[in-house]
Design a protein around this motif. Sequence first.
Motif, PDB file in Angstrom:
ATOM      1  N   ILE A 103       0.891  -1.166   0.000  1.00 27.28           N
ATOM      2  CA  ILE A 103       0.000   0.000   0.000  1.00 27.28           C
ATOM      3  C   ILE A 103       0.924   1.209   0.000  1.00 27.28           C
ATOM      4  CG2 ILE A 103      -1.861   1.230   1.190  1.00 27.28           C
ATOM      5  CD1 ILE A 103      -2.493  -1.462   2.610  1.00 27.28           C
ATOM      6  N   LEU A 104       1.065   1.847  -1.133  1.00 26.01           N
ATOM      7  CA  LEU A 104       2.042   2.930  -1.281  1.00 26.01           C
ATOM      8  C   LEU A 104       1.508   4.237  -0.708  1.00 26.01           C
ATOM      9  CD1 LEU A 104       3.328   2.026  -4.840  1.00 26.01           C
ATOM     10  CD2 LEU A 104       4.512   1.711  -2.657  1.00 26.01           C
ATOM     11  N   PRO A 105       2.414   5.169  -0.372  1.00 26.76           N
ATOM     12  CA  PRO A 105       1.960   6.440   0.213  1.00 26.76           C
ATOM     13  C   PRO A 105       0.859   7.123  -0.603  1.00 26.76           C
ATOM     14  CG  PRO A 105       4.343   6.313   0.307  1.00 26.76           C
ATOM     15  CD  PRO A 105       3.892   5.100  -0.445  1.00 26.76           C
ATOM     16  N   GLU A 106       0.957   7.031  -1.941  1.00 29.47           N
ATOM     17  CA  GLU A 106      -0.055   7.755  -2.756  1.00 29.47           C
ATOM     18  C   GLU A 106      -1.447   7.131  -2.620  1.00 29.47           C
ATOM     19  OE1 GLU A 106       2.676   6.388  -5.056  1.00 29.47           O
ATOM     20  OE2 GLU A 106       1.547   5.417  -6.668  1.00 29.47           O
ATOM     21  N   ASP A 107      -1.499   5.879  -2.169  1.00 31.47           N
ATOM     22  CA  ASP A 107      -2.794   5.204  -2.014  1.00 31.47           C
ATOM     23  C   ASP A 107      -3.363   5.314  -0.611  1.00 31.47           C
ATOM     24  OD1 ASP A 107      -3.363   4.393  -4.482  1.00 31.47           O
ATOM     25  OD2 ASP A 107      -2.572   2.357  -4.261  1.00 31.47           O
TER      26      ASP A 107
END
Length: 438
Positions: free
Chosen positions: A15-19
Amino acid sequence: MSETFDRIPRGTHDILPEDEKYWSFVDDILKKHCLAMGLNQITTPVIDFKSLFIRSVGTQSDIVKKEIYSVQRLDTKTEDTKDKEERDELVLRPEVTAQVARAYIQHGMQTWPQPVRLFYLRQPNFRYERPQAGRYRQHFQFGVESFGSDDPLTDAQLILLLWQVFQDIKLSDNIIFDINTIGCKKCRPDVKKQIVKYYKAHEEQLCDDCRERLKKNPLRVLDCKNPKCQEITLEAPQIIDSICPECQTHFRQILEILDELEIPYNLNPQLVRGLDYYTRTVFEAREETDEKRQSSLVGGGRYDDLVEELGGTPTPAVGFSFGYERIIEKLKEKEIEVPELLGPEVLLVQLGDKAKIKSLPLVAKLNRLGFRTTVIPGKESLRSQLRMADRLGCEIALIIGQREAFDNTIIFRKMKEGVQETIDIERIEKFLIKYFKR
Ligand code: HAM
């Protein structure tokens, strides 16, 4: 050449920061509704005993037959006796309901005021599945489990909770609940008899899986996705016609409440769900356009016998879980706007050794006062730190240079306007309060 680690196991994802804003958006709404309803949060371990899932989810379920991952330590030599006993027994949990039922028994929740209503947030589950869109080997669930009430109001209340969540996350326009009842311990044998009788007459045309199901878990034939089996199912006897009067009344009352609430539902006589613990109500939520139920967003139902089956006193129960990935994919697909996460509003720029020493105590003080403040290590020049303030969206930069550090002043800079003034360090709080109007 040394190995480069740049991949991840199939069916898993970061789960990447942008998500994260999507996940937090959903979490915040879920938590708000659960707490407002008086539910209590529970978190159970990611590993648990294989036997718990075999006993609850059932030997005939896809989960137990094909999907459970076992857990082993690499080094078995240094185990103590207790660990040895558990070694072959531990698995990665495929779902949470069984664990929450276990916790209900283990922690004596039967003695708490009933119903005991629990929720879990962002809990990872592991199932060995063929990875594809919306189907992962590690997926995250939110869920609610309510113990100690067989009142149809409980079932309807959980569906209402979900409906309100769908409204808040702006997906409700296109959501429908499939709902059915599969009867109780008392009437299920009759239901099964009717189903088996019907399908036996069509056994030749059924798929191999369904022929097997007919022997061990005949209700599952009803929701087989094979087109040939579905054709035969069109004429199959409906469960609702052979359940007992108590189950019929229970189901009718739920539907009446849902009608009153104007929650869209679809009576789906083929819905039986794939886990063995269900009794009476079963339901799923899906997009209205997904008529084939390829990708349910939510799955749930009653499991009035599970607590007893796991060794507790007989306790009716009902619950549901939803998968974050599928919900978040929908949010993105529909371009639903979600709030950006709040970053820092104040950046403390420090120039020189003395300023560096003063910076963190000041950051700590401002954070305590409620101003989201940070300092960026590793950047020495004024320009690079101001650029960072811009990138982070900070409205204010507080600058301590050599001189300011020495005479206890600080530069208060409004980033947008580019205007700044030097003030006494003691007056920062007042300036910030005035600027942010707090
Ligand atoms: P389930 O239908 O197996 O039910 O899963 C619930 C939800 O989890 C599904 O509707 C879906 O959104 C999500 N989900 C399941 N498997 C995957 C996967 N492989 N990849 C992505 N998402 C997935 C249960 O787990 C029951 N414990 C629900 C329940 C709670 N019944 C009573 N209480």
